[in-house]
Enzyme design. Structure first.
Site, mmCIF file in Angstrom:
data_model
loop_
_atom_site.group_PDB
_atom_site.id
_atom_site.type_symbol
_atom_site.label_atom_id
_atom_site.label_comp_id
_atom_site.label_asym_id
_atom_site.label_seq_id
_atom_site.Cartn_x
_atom_site.Cartn_y
_atom_site.Cartn_z
ATOM 1 N N ASN A 44 -9.335 3.575 5.317
ATOM 2 C CA ASN A 44 -9.577 2.300 4.521
ATOM 3 C C ASN A 44 -10.358 1.328 5.494
ATOM 4 O O ASN A 44 -10.139 1.206 6.766
ATOM 5 C CB ASN A 44 -8.297 1.709 3.929
ATOM 6 N N GLU A 46 -10.897 -2.810 5.289
ATOM 7 C CA GLU A 46 -10.491 -3.834 4.477
ATOM 8 C C GLU A 46 -11.772 -4.942 4.799
ATOM 9 O O GLU A 46 -12.507 -4.765 5.325
ATOM 10 C CB GLU A 46 -9.203 -4.150 4.837
ATOM 11 N N CYS A 55 -10.352 2.145 -0.015
ATOM 12 C CA CYS A 55 -9.469 2.970 0.157
ATOM 13 C C CYS A 55 -9.907 4.234 0.886
ATOM 14 O O CYS A 55 -11.183 4.558 1.176
ATOM 15 C CB CYS A 55 -8.881 3.414 -0.871
ATOM 16 N N GLU A 57 -9.453 7.490 0.586
ATOM 17 C CA GLU A 57 -9.944 8.385 -0.144
ATOM 18 C C GLU A 57 -11.397 8.101 -0.692
ATOM 19 O O GLU A 57 -12.213 8.955 -0.819
ATOM 20 C CB GLU A 57 -9.023 8.506 -1.521
ATOM 21 N N CYS A 88 -3.573 5.568 -4.281
ATOM 22 C CA CYS A 88 -3.432 4.760 -5.771
ATOM 23 C C CYS A 88 -4.023 5.011 -6.748
ATOM 24 O O CYS A 88 -4.735 6.160 -7.017
ATOM 25 C CB CYS A 88 -4.182 3.316 -5.233
ATOM 26 N N CYS A 91 -7.628 5.825 -6.771
ATOM 27 C CA CYS A 91 -7.888 6.867 -5.946
ATOM 28 C C CYS A 91 -7.751 8.074 -6.648
ATOM 29 O O CYS A 91 -8.563 9.325 -6.585
ATOM 30 C CB CYS A 91 -7.651 6.819 -4.639
HETATM 31 N N1 THU Z 1 -4.864 2.397 0.640
HETATM 32 C C1 THU Z 1 -5.589 3.468 0.951
HETATM 33 O O1 THU Z 1 -6.543 3.395 1.747
HETATM 34 N N2 THU Z 1 -5.486 4.414 0.125
HETATM 35 C C2 THU Z 1 -4.385 4.251 -1.080
HETATM 36 O O2 THU Z 1 -4.387 5.266 -1.780
HETATM 37 C C3 THU Z 1 -3.382 3.543 -0.971
HETATM 38 C C4 THU Z 1 -3.865 1.941 -0.337
HETATM 39 C C5 THU Z 1 -5.132 1.267 1.494
HETATM 40 C C6 THU Z 1 -6.012 0.136 0.863
HETATM 41 C C7 THU Z 1 -5.473 -1.206 1.792
HETATM 42 O O3 THU Z 1 -6.464 -1.263 2.738
HETATM 43 C C8 THU Z 1 -4.119 -0.781 2.445
HETATM 44 O O4 THU Z 1 -3.973 0.584 2.022
HETATM 45 C C9 THU Z 1 -2.667 -1.765 1.652
HETATM 46 O O5 THU Z 1 -2.978 -1.413 0.337
#
Ligand code: THU
Length: 134
Positions: A44, A46, A55, A57, A88, A91
């Protein structure tokens, strides 16, 4: 867990350690095995403008497509802080695009370190996908 799956989780772990997650402090890594046997990872990333973050994925899928691959045989997803780290909703849809009924989605059980494995159909039932636009 067999060695091939352990190797996939190892790559997902390495990717999670590279995550850029200064806001949530929730680092995630994903590793995709394609039909060719390649393993492609993402983490991920941000952003100070929160909705612009991506994310793990999504990163792994983008790298997979850039490498010329468009099918997911299996994908392992790990969180550094919390496992299992389920994908999520968005994803799940991203994974579905490149999956079939045999595609496996692996999470790590935080309690015992074992793999928890699902089909994408179990995670995203009655999905809207490429077939709907055919
Ligand atoms: N996150 C992911 O990278 N993948 C997921 O399927 C769930 C959430 C990340 C997004 C964000 O940077 C952090 O986790 C908190 O939500």
């Amino acid at each position: 867990m067999n060695n091939a799956l352990k190797a996939l989780f190892d790559v997902a772990d390495s990717a999670a350690k590279q995550a850029y997650a200064p806001y949530s402090k929730f680092s995630v890594g994903a590793a995709i095995r394609t039909p060719s046997g390649d393993i492609i990872s993402g983490c991920n990333v941000e952003n100070a403008a929160y909705p612009a973050g991506t994310c793990a994925e999504a990163g792994a899928i983008a790298a997979m497509v850039a490498a010329g691959e468009t099918r997911i045989t299996e994908i392992a997803i790990v969180g550094l802080k919390s496992n299992p780290c389920y994908p999520c909703g968005a994803c799940r849809q991203r994974i579905f695009e490149f999956s079939d009924a045999a595609t496996r989605v692996h999470l790590r059980d935080g309690a015992n370190g074992e793999a928890i494995t699902h089909s994408i159909d179990a995670l995203l039932p009655h999905a809207f996908g490429p077939r709907d636009l055919a």
